[in-house]
Write an enzyme that holds these catalytic residues in place. Structure first.
Site, PDB file in Angstrom:
ATOM      1  N   CYS A 139      -3.126   4.399  23.169  1.00  0.00           N
ATOM      2  CA  CYS A 139      -3.681   3.050  23.142  1.00  0.00           C
ATOM      3  C   CYS A 139      -5.081   3.068  22.503  1.00  0.00           C
ATOM      4  CB  CYS A 139      -3.727   2.551  24.573  1.00  0.00           C
ATOM      5  SG  CYS A 139      -3.927   0.799  24.666  1.00  0.00           S
ATOM      6  N   CYS A 386       7.795  -0.499 -12.701  1.00  0.00           N
ATOM      7  CA  CYS A 386       8.611  -1.643 -13.137  1.00  0.00           C
ATOM      8  C   CYS A 386       9.760  -1.880 -12.176  1.00  0.00           C
ATOM      9  CB  CYS A 386       9.115  -1.429 -14.560  1.00  0.00           C
ATOM     10  SG  CYS A 386      10.038   0.109 -14.783  1.00  0.00           S
TER      11      CYS A 386
END
Ligand SMILES: Cc1cc2nc3c(=O)[nH]c(=O)nc-3n(C[C@H](O)[C@H](O)[C@H](O)COP(=O)(O)OP(=O)(O)OC[C@H]3O[C@@H](n4cnc5c(N)ncnc54)[C@H](O)[C@@H]3O)c2cc1C
Ligand SMILES: Cc1cc2nc3c(=O)[nH]c(=O)nc-3n(C[C@H](O)[C@H](O)[C@H](O)COP(=O)(O)O)c2cc1C
Ligand code: SF4
Ligand code: SF4
Ligand code: SF4
Lengths: 435, 445
Positions: A139, A386
């Site tokens: 955490c 691309c």
């Protein structure tokens, strides 16, 4: 329908989809409904020591980033561990486990980093009949300020020490949940296994400020004009989690050790990817918090269909299968040459590949008359940009140049053998080694 | 006596107030913000985008859509309006299916273009709702320009000239400005008096004096304007209509479609507008479709469009044809009027079937008679009132380059000028380009 049963550390569950320790698993009501919805297991929301429970903020706890149509891509939160009394949680866990013996139930724990605290809580957990524990060393907000959570997870020596205490005072499997807020994930994983952990689970949430309120000039979520960093999770963190899982899975010191993968699992495919990367099962939080418990149905159906298609009869058939193919950059085959190729029938002439290549890469795409886009092999380095920016899936593909042919970019004949950077003439160390 | 649809003759009140209100509500509803965001997300931000090429005003479409996507519709509107000051009206009336949206790569890819028109409306509506005008005038040049005709071409030219610092007198024969935006466009495309509101908003730039009731040809002469002003822009549209040249054309109940539409657009109580039970519209263009659809929406029971060529040749786009069909209009092809029947008032129309040979329409000799109590003629508008001395070409004022006529210091644009399609957006482009040319001329020494 393929058999999705998994055996993780001897804990059987009807499928590999567990709910991660978080609000979905914070109480009996939720957990019963999760099991009814079909989740294979649950890691109960993190419990803290006996005494007055932690308090959460009373303002907003979450922030988010979105993709198209407000699809939630990343969530951040400033929640703490459970804010309900320890005794209540323990009673509920006991009841639920008794009613669902076939489902996994793990109890997540976070208590101060001293032997007494652990020694005090572990027997209480043992009594519940739960299948194991998970140590929340992850955490990143709130609890870390109090020397717990990621404050422990960032110090391998502490991890090892606490894990050893747990193995000493608790008889069932101990899973160590790791924080990603560290530069090399292998160190805490090694420490956990050095302390005899049965497994590691990862990732917990990533330190994040998800957005800034430009009117209030404060991070979001904003409480009374102020904000703090939170923990980041959801689809956006999956690539980070995948890498960390892979790092542990292929580290010679920890390879083959059980891993429970967490971080952005949203679909069956995410789960399959984590599992072939070495995870024995997956844990899910944000997907359930976004869509409700019912998402597990898609995950189960999808994984099962994929297994059927591939002929896998059990999850053990594919767990870890991709690990041998994760390597270091320096071992990639530099003799392998490919070129982008545009499928003119599929192309919709948007020109995005052209803009990307022309403006930011290698000027290897021609825009010809009537918006015909073609790759210039003499410039294409096969970077794949691309392919990534093309809105039409499979419209641009990367085609390998057959060994023996000349690469028009380099003018050299493509070699069929394997050669990597370690032996490349441009590598100073390689040259040295040759001398 | 029969009521509503079935009342015979040309009568008012065929439909209830609610039916009328719903029939004449927005054809394409306005986007809510989230809808706009979702629609904007579909744009690929194409390189050298084909949609831009297809827009007669060259709006930077990918840029404005991206501005909507990032939550700045006002900025998007600025992008639109800097190219097309009537971007709000164009968003409503452009036949996008044959312009920007036809060219959109997603139309090619999946038959579902980015909804450019609706996005454009979202942006311009958002900005106009602020009530402010986004442009300011440059320093005064001391030059004065006369613009004749306050339709889209004239308004666009006047605005651009005013913005560049010139003073503009905008002469308009009708009682109010707007041209066909105000008098011609279908009511369901320009709801809530949008045309008039847009003109008011446009004029906020300042420097434009609108003089209504002033017609070139009666009262105003080109010579006088040339003498009084540094330049003249003619944007008088097509004020004449073609005659049918069929027997019975002067029976009562036979009208020009544009007049019917003008009445409709100027009415503030559509329910009180009389319409026939059996309506026949002669023609095949946008005007024919608009007249037919609106007659149907007013409650006419049977509405037929009679077009002399085949469906493929119809000037109204497939989208317009489908719209007509959806609103209950029957489309008849390859028929031409021979005679309008009746004694005093029209009772029917006799049509002859046709063949088209080498592009020419020829009657087959076979005829069909339709019952009709109202006939609208929509067979084309013509140039009317072009000043003497200005050369014509194909029935329009001949122009070269950005609207230059044969007469020095006189420009023309919009429907009255040669070249370009007769569309609102084309008129806006031509007015703007002529303004830039006038500006260049006036500021060069
Ligand atoms: C029924 C109908 C529906 C249409 N629907 C569409 C549509 O949906 N979408 C679309 O893009 N296009 C549509 N069009 C076409 C579009 O309206 C025109 O192309 C456009 O209005 C042309 O603009 P303009 O400024 O050239 O002419 P106009 O809009 O015709 O404006 C000319 C102005 O000049 C004035 N004028 C005329 N003669 C004189 C004179 N002698 N002196 C002073 N003033 C004069 C007129 O009163 C008028 O105000 C439609 C046309 C019609 C007839
Ligand atoms: C609101 C919230 C609270 C959380 N609380 C805990 C917790 O108490 N203990 C814990 O180990 N992890 C906690 N987590 C982290 C999740 O268990 C999980 O590791 C992380 O969200 C990544 O998985 P995901 O991408 O599927 O959400 C929490 C996450 C969220 C969103
Ligand atoms: S990005 Fe894809 S679809 Fe677009 S032009 Fe390039 S190849 Fe064609
Ligand atoms: S002005 Fe008309 S054609 Fe141009 S982009 Fe807007 S809607 Fe499309
Ligand atoms: S063609 Fe379509 S997708 Fe491409 S920029 Fe224009 S609107 Fe966007």
């Amino acid at each position: 329908m393929a058999d999705l049963t998994t055996d993780f550390l001897g804990i059987k569950s009807p499928n590999p989809f567990w709910l991660a320790s978080a609000p979905p698993t914070d109480k009996e009501y939720n957990v019963r409904r999760a099991y009814e919805a079909g989740w294979g297991g649950v890691v109960w929301k993190t419990l803290g020591s006996e005494g007055p429970p932690v308090v959460n903020v009373n303002g907003p706890r979450y922030g988010a980033i979105y993709g198209a149509d407000r699809r939630l891509l990343g969530l951040n939160n400033i929640e703490l561990i459970t804010d309900r009394p320890l005794q209540t949680n323990l009673e509920e866990i006991t009841r639920v486990k008794k009613d669902y013996p076939d489902r996994a139930l793990i109890v997540s724990l976070m208590v101060p980093c001293d032997e007494e605290s652990w020694k005090a809580i572990l027997p209480l957990v043992e009594e519940t009949g739960a299948d194991g524990i998970e140590l929340n060393f992850g955490c990143p907000h709130g609890m870390a300020e109090r020397g717990m959570g990621s404050a422990v997870g960032q110090v391998p020596e502490y991890i090892q020490m606490v894990t050893q205490w747990c193995k000493q005072y608790y008889s069932k499997p101990v899973i160590v949940k790791l924080t990603p807020n560290i530069s090399d994930i292998r160190n805490p994983a090694r420490a956990a296994f050095a302390g005899n952990a049965d497994a590691v689970s990862l990732i917990n949430t990533i330190n994040s400020i998800i957005s800034v309120d430009l009117d209030q000039m404060a991070p979001q979520p904003t409480l009374d004009g102020k904000g703090t960093h939170g923990g980041y999770c959801g689809p956006a963190v999956k690539p980070i989690a995948l890498n960390m899982v892979a790092e542990i899975a292929r580290d010679p010191e920890t390879t083959g050790k059980p891993i429970s993968a967490i971080g952005g699992v949203t679909t069956w495919r995410d789960a399959a990817e984590f599992m072939v990367m070495g995870a024995g099962n997956v844990q899910v939080c944000t997907a359930a918090m976004t869509y409700g418990f019912r998402v597990v149905e898609e995950m189960k159906a999808g994984l099962s269909q994929w297994m059927d298609e591939k002929g896998y009869t059990s999850t053990a058939d594919f767990i870890g299968q991709a690990v041998p193919n994760v390597t270091d950059w320096k071992y990639l085959n530099l003799n392998y040459v490919s070129k982008a190729k545009i499928d003119q029938d599929a192309c919709i002439k948007c020109g995005r590949c052209y803009a990307a290549c022309e403006d930011t890469s290698h000027q290897a795409i021609w825009m010809k008359e009537d918006r015909v886009f073609e790759v210039n092999d003499a410039e294409c380095v096969a970077c794949n940009l691309c392919v990534e920016v093309c809105p039409v899936e499979n419209c641009i593909s990367m085609e390998a140049v057959t060994p023996g042919e000349v690469d028009p970019r380099t003018g050299k004949v493509v070699q069929g053998d394997y050669a990597n950077w370690t032996t490349h003439p441009n590598n100073p160390s390689a040259v040295q080694a040759a001398e | 006596m029969a009521q509503g649809h079935q009342a015979s003759g040309i009568v008012a009140g065929r439909l209830s107030e609610d039916e009328i209100a719903s029939n004449f509500s927005d054809l394409h509803s306005a986007y809510a913000p989230h809808e706009a965001a979702v629609a904007a997300d579909r744009c690929y931000f194409c390189y050298d985008a084909p949609c831009v090429t297809a827009c007669p005003t060259d709006i930077d479409i990918p840029l404005f859509i991206r501005q909507i996507q990032v939550g700045q519709p006002e900025g998007a509107a600025q992008t639109i309006l800097s190219q097309n000051i009537l971007g709000g009206m164009c968003a409503r009336v452009c036949p996008t299916e044959t312009l920007c949206e036809e060219a959109c790569v997603r139309e090619a890819a999946e038959g579902k273009p980015v909804e450019i028109g609706r996005l454009q409306r979202y942006a311009t509506d958002t900005l106009m709702a602020r009530g402010t005008h986004p442009f300011t005038r440059a320093d005064a040049t001391g030059k004065r320009v006369a613009v004749v005709g306050a339709g889209p071409a004239g308004l666009s030219c006047a605005h651009r000239l005013a913005m560049l610092g010139h003073d503009v007198s905008l002469f308009e024969t009708k009682g109010k400005p707007g041209g066909l935006n105000e008098f011609g466009i279908a009511a369901y495309k320009s709801t809530d008096d949008f045309a008039a509101r847009e003109v008011d908003w446009l004029l906020k730039i300042g420097g434009i004096t609108v003089e209504t009731g002033k017609a070139l040809g009666s009262g105003l002469s080109l010579d006088a304007l040339k003498a009084d002003y540094d330049a003249v822009f003619l944007s008088i549209g097509l004020a004449g209509v073609n005659a049918l040249r069929a027997a019975g054309e002067d029976l009562s109940g036979v009208r020009d479609a544009v007049d019917f539409i003008e009445d409709l657009r100027q009415s503030d109580d559509l329910g009180s507008l009389p319409v026939g039970r059996n309506v026949v519209v002669i023609g095949g263009g946008m005007t024919a479709v608009d007249a037919a659809v609106q007659a149907s929406l007013l409650g006419a029971q049977n509405v037929t469009i009679a077009y002399r060529r085949g469906r493929d040749a119809m000037p109204a786009s497939p989208f317009e044809q489908d719209l007509a069909a959806a609103k209950g209009v029957k489309l008849m092809f390859n028929v031409m009027p021979v005679a309008i029947l009746g004694d005093g008032a029209v009772t029917g129309i006799e049509l002859e079937y046709t063949n088209v040979e080498d592009g020419r329409v020829k009657g087959t000799g076979e005829t069909v008679t339709l019952v009709a109590d109202q006939v609208f003629k929509a067979i084309g508008q013509t140039l009317d009132g072009a000043p003497d001395g200005v050369a014509l070409e194909g029935g329009k004022i001949a122009v070269s380059g950005p609207g230059r006529t044969s007469v020095a210091d006189v420009w023309a644009g919009g429907d009255c000028a040669s070249g370009g399609e007769d569309l609102t957006v084309t008129a806006v482009a031509e007015g703007r380009d002529a303004a830039m040319d006038i500006h260049a001329k006036l500021t060069s020494c």
